[in-house]
Design an enzyme around this catalytic site. Structure first.
Site, PDB file in Angstrom:
ATOM      1  N   ARG A 133      11.000  -0.140  11.435  1.00 24.48           N
ATOM      2  CA  ARG A 133      10.072   0.039  12.224  1.00 24.48           C
ATOM      3  C   ARG A 133      10.269  -0.846  13.265  1.00 24.48           C
ATOM      4  O   ARG A 133      10.571  -2.171  13.095  1.00 24.48           O
ATOM      5  CB  ARG A 133       8.936  -0.220  11.588  1.00 24.48           C
ATOM      6  N   ARG A 166      -0.782  -8.551  13.483  1.00 28.31           N
ATOM      7  CA  ARG A 166      -1.252  -7.742  12.481  1.00 28.31           C
ATOM      8  C   ARG A 166      -1.920  -8.339  11.315  1.00 28.31           C
ATOM      9  O   ARG A 166      -3.089  -8.007  10.946  1.00 28.31           O
ATOM     10  CB  ARG A 166       0.033  -6.723  11.788  1.00 28.31           C
ATOM     11  N   LYS A 204       0.958  -1.401  -0.024  1.00 30.83           N
ATOM     12  CA  LYS A 204      -0.081  -0.218  -0.111  1.00 30.83           C
ATOM     13  C   LYS A 204       0.775   1.478   0.104  1.00 30.83           C
ATOM     14  O   LYS A 204       0.730   2.310  -0.776  1.00 30.83           O
ATOM     15  CB  LYS A 204      -1.010   0.036   1.080  1.00 30.83           C
ATOM     16  N   ARG A 256      -9.701   0.400   8.834  1.00 33.15           N
ATOM     17  CA  ARG A 256      -9.278  -0.995   9.058  1.00 33.15           C
ATOM     18  C   ARG A 256     -10.281  -1.761   9.718  1.00 33.15           C
ATOM     19  O   ARG A 256     -10.155  -2.843  10.311  1.00 33.15           O
ATOM     20  CB  ARG A 256      -8.079  -1.039   9.922  1.00 33.15           C
ATOM     21  N   ARG A 306      11.608  -4.801   4.898  1.00 28.97           N
ATOM     22  CA  ARG A 306      11.432  -3.612   4.735  1.00 28.97           C
ATOM     23  C   ARG A 306      12.134  -2.536   5.695  1.00 28.97           C
ATOM     24  O   ARG A 306      12.628  -2.753   6.701  1.00 28.97           O
ATOM     25  CB  ARG A 306      10.025  -3.180   5.141  1.00 28.97           C
TER      26      ARG A 306
HETATM   27  P1  ADP Z   1       1.291  -1.810   7.942  1.00 33.01           P
HETATM   28  O1  ADP Z   1       0.534  -1.359   6.551  1.00 33.01           O
HETATM   29  O2  ADP Z   1       2.489  -2.323   7.733  1.00 33.01           O
HETATM   30  O3  ADP Z   1       0.195  -2.888   8.525  1.00 33.01           O
HETATM   31  P2  ADP Z   1       0.711   0.725   9.228  1.00 33.01           P
HETATM   32  O4  ADP Z   1       1.811   1.777   8.953  1.00 33.01           O
HETATM   33  O5  ADP Z   1      -0.578   1.024   8.476  1.00 33.01           O
HETATM   34  O6  ADP Z   1       1.232  -0.758   8.797  1.00 33.01           O
HETATM   35  O7  ADP Z   1       0.285   0.681  10.578  1.00 33.01           O
HETATM   36  C1  ADP Z   1       1.270   0.192  11.816  1.00 33.01           C
HETATM   37  C2  ADP Z   1       0.359   0.153  12.940  1.00 33.01           C
HETATM   38  O8  ADP Z   1      -0.530   1.518  13.435  1.00 33.01           O
HETATM   39  C3  ADP Z   1      -0.585  -0.760  13.055  1.00 33.01           C
HETATM   40  O9  ADP Z   1      -0.334  -2.161  13.240  1.00 33.01           O
HETATM   41  C4  ADP Z   1      -1.738  -0.391  13.942  1.00 33.01           C
HETATM   42  O10 ADP Z   1      -1.206  -0.439  15.372  1.00 33.01           O
HETATM   43  C5  ADP Z   1      -1.432   1.201  13.635  1.00 33.01           C
HETATM   44  N1  ADP Z   1      -2.511   1.584  12.836  1.00 33.01           N
HETATM   45  C6  ADP Z   1      -2.528   2.356  11.575  1.00 33.01           C
HETATM   46  N2  ADP Z   1      -3.348   2.690  11.018  1.00 33.01           N
HETATM   47  C7  ADP Z   1      -4.630   2.317  11.728  1.00 33.01           C
HETATM   48  C8  ADP Z   1      -5.905   2.111  11.425  1.00 33.01           C
HETATM   49  N3  ADP Z   1      -6.470   2.836  10.584  1.00 33.01           N
HETATM   50  N4  ADP Z   1      -6.524   1.662  12.701  1.00 33.01           N
HETATM   51  C9  ADP Z   1      -6.068   1.337  13.864  1.00 33.01           C
HETATM   52  N5  ADP Z   1      -4.556   1.119  13.975  1.00 33.01           N
HETATM   53  C10 ADP Z   1      -4.106   1.537  12.862  1.00 33.01           C
HETATM   54  P1  ADP Z   2       2.171  -1.717   3.207  1.00 35.89           P
HETATM   55  O1  ADP Z   2       2.152  -0.293   3.117  1.00 35.89           O
HETATM   56  O2  ADP Z   2       1.098  -2.513   2.609  1.00 35.89           O
HETATM   57  O3  ADP Z   2       2.335  -2.488   4.506  1.00 35.89           O
HETATM   58  P2  ADP Z   2       4.944  -1.484   1.702  1.00 35.89           P
HETATM   59  O4  ADP Z   2       4.456  -0.666   0.548  1.00 35.89           O
HETATM   60  O5  ADP Z   2       5.498  -0.932   3.107  1.00 35.89           O
HETATM   61  O6  ADP Z   2       3.611  -2.264   2.430  1.00 35.89           O
HETATM   62  O7  ADP Z   2       5.658  -2.929   1.264  1.00 35.89           O
HETATM   63  C1  ADP Z   2       6.231  -3.740   2.167  1.00 35.89           C
HETATM   64  C2  ADP Z   2       7.722  -4.170   1.638  1.00 35.89           C
HETATM   65  O8  ADP Z   2       7.653  -4.993   0.444  1.00 35.89           O
HETATM   66  C3  ADP Z   2       8.422  -2.942   1.271  1.00 35.89           C
HETATM   67  O9  ADP Z   2       9.806  -3.159   1.484  1.00 35.89           O
HETATM   68  C4  ADP Z   2       8.546  -2.897  -0.121  1.00 35.89           C
HETATM   69  O10 ADP Z   2       9.640  -2.219  -0.816  1.00 35.89           O
HETATM   70  C5  ADP Z   2       8.204  -4.073  -0.547  1.00 35.89           C
HETATM   71  N1  ADP Z   2       7.257  -4.339  -1.642  1.00 35.89           N
HETATM   72  C6  ADP Z   2       6.328  -3.635  -2.173  1.00 35.89           C
HETATM   73  N2  ADP Z   2       5.486  -3.905  -3.244  1.00 35.89           N
HETATM   74  C7  ADP Z   2       6.093  -5.073  -3.364  1.00 35.89           C
HETATM   75  C8  ADP Z   2       6.108  -5.927  -4.663  1.00 35.89           C
HETATM   76  N3  ADP Z   2       5.074  -5.816  -5.595  1.00 35.89           N
HETATM   77  N4  ADP Z   2       6.872  -6.774  -4.949  1.00 35.89           N
HETATM   78  C9  ADP Z   2       8.084  -7.127  -3.939  1.00 35.89           C
HETATM   79  N5  ADP Z   2       8.248  -6.288  -2.864  1.00 35.89           N
HETATM   80  C10 ADP Z   2       7.304  -5.137  -2.721  1.00 35.89           C
END
Ligand code: ADP
Ligand code: ADP
Ligand code: ZN
Length: 215
Positions: free
Chosen positions: A160, A171, A13, A87, A126
């Site tokens: 992170r 998660r 995302k 979410r 990541r």
């Molecule tokens: P990822 O895309 O890797 O799951 P995010 O950066 O979106 O991680 O979120 C990291 C953490 O922040 C989540 O595990 C949660 O604890 C919190 N968080 C983020 N967005 C939300 C949301 N919309 N509702 C509740 N908690 C959230």
């Molecule tokens: P999210 O925001 O959904 O948690 P990220 O965009 O941070 O996910 O992506 C998670 C990890 O995977 C990052 O290190 C990113 O560089 C890698 N990544 C994202 N998209 C792809 C893909 N299509 N193929 C391989 N690796 C990817």
């Protein structure tokens, strides 16, 4: 144009949102980034969110919806990309209200489909530029020059604290229990488009752009 990028942790995302920001002047509204900024700044929201985030659980609906509302009021350029929000069903309802109060609507909900097995590998590899926040991956998206950010040239990177295997499992469970069930709500409105999130990063972007361009 208002879109939601939906998918489990590591689905891509944030990566795709960054590309849409660069290429289309859209604005990324990432609740994860907003919460991490609040934790870093030690605000009351940050103090409440820190332990919850470290455990991989969800922060309260009221907190994240308030953050999103504030960010919407700061302006959303040529369009908003909701990344990591909503979410839960309560957040989906809150977003409907936030949009309608501003005379806006959702255009697309883009679901990034990925294998669960790939997600752990993506998350543990990541890292991001400590200066500009550009996202990278040890295997899938290394900087062109080792240890130098492609975008800003900095050579300081960070990981992170919640990007470890154990937290990722929590998660994913949260995603399955609370987030996946909101997909049918949007399906019933004809808004959901599924994209293969296992494809190369550039191919995923192309698939999203063709949806935004109405192809
Ligand atoms: P990822 O895309 O890797 O799951 P995010 O950066 O979106 O991680 O979120 C990291 C953490 O922040 C989540 O595990 C949660 O604890 C919190 N968080 C983020 N967005 C939300 C949301 N919309 N509702 C509740 N908690 C959230
Ligand atoms: P999210 O925001 O959904 O948690 P990220 O965009 O941070 O996910 O992506 C998670 C990890 O995977 C990052 O290190 C990113 O560089 C890698 N990544 C994202 N998209 C792809 C893909 N299509 N193929 C391989 N690796 C990817
Ligand atoms: Zn950088």
């Amino acid at each position: 144009m208002n879109i939601i990028l939906l998918g489990p942790p590591g689905a891509g995302k944030g990566t795709q949102a960054q590309r849409l920001v660069e290429e289309r002047g859209m604005v990324q509204l990432s609740t994860g980034d907003m919460l991490r900024a609040a934790v870093k700044a030690g605000t009351p929201v940050g103090l409440q969110a820190k332990a919850v985030m470290e455990a991989g659980e969800l922060v309260s609906d009221a907190i994240v919806s308030a953050l999103i509302g504030e960010r919407m009021d700061a302006g959303t350029g040529s369009g908003a990309i909701f990344d990591g929000y909503p979410r839960t069903a309560a957040q989906a309802d809150a977003l409907d209200l936030l949009l309608s109060e501003r005379g806006q609507a959702l255009d697309h909900v883009i679901e990034l489909g990925v294998d669960e097995d790939a997600l752990v590998e993506r998350i543990v590899g990541r890292f991001t530029c400590a200066v500009c926040g550009t996202g990278y991956h040890e295997t899938f998206k290394r900087p062109v020059v080792d240890n130098v950010c492609d975008v800003c040239g900095a050579s300081e990177f960070k990981r992170r604290p919640d990007d470890n295997e154990q937290t990722v499992r929590t998660r994913m469970a949260e995603y399955r229990a609370k987030t996946a069930p909101i997909i049918p709500i949007y399906e019933s409105r004809g808004l959901v488009r599924r994209v293969d999130g296992m494809a190369d990063i550039g191919q995923v972007t192309a698939a999203i752009e063709s949806i935004l361009d109405g192809r």
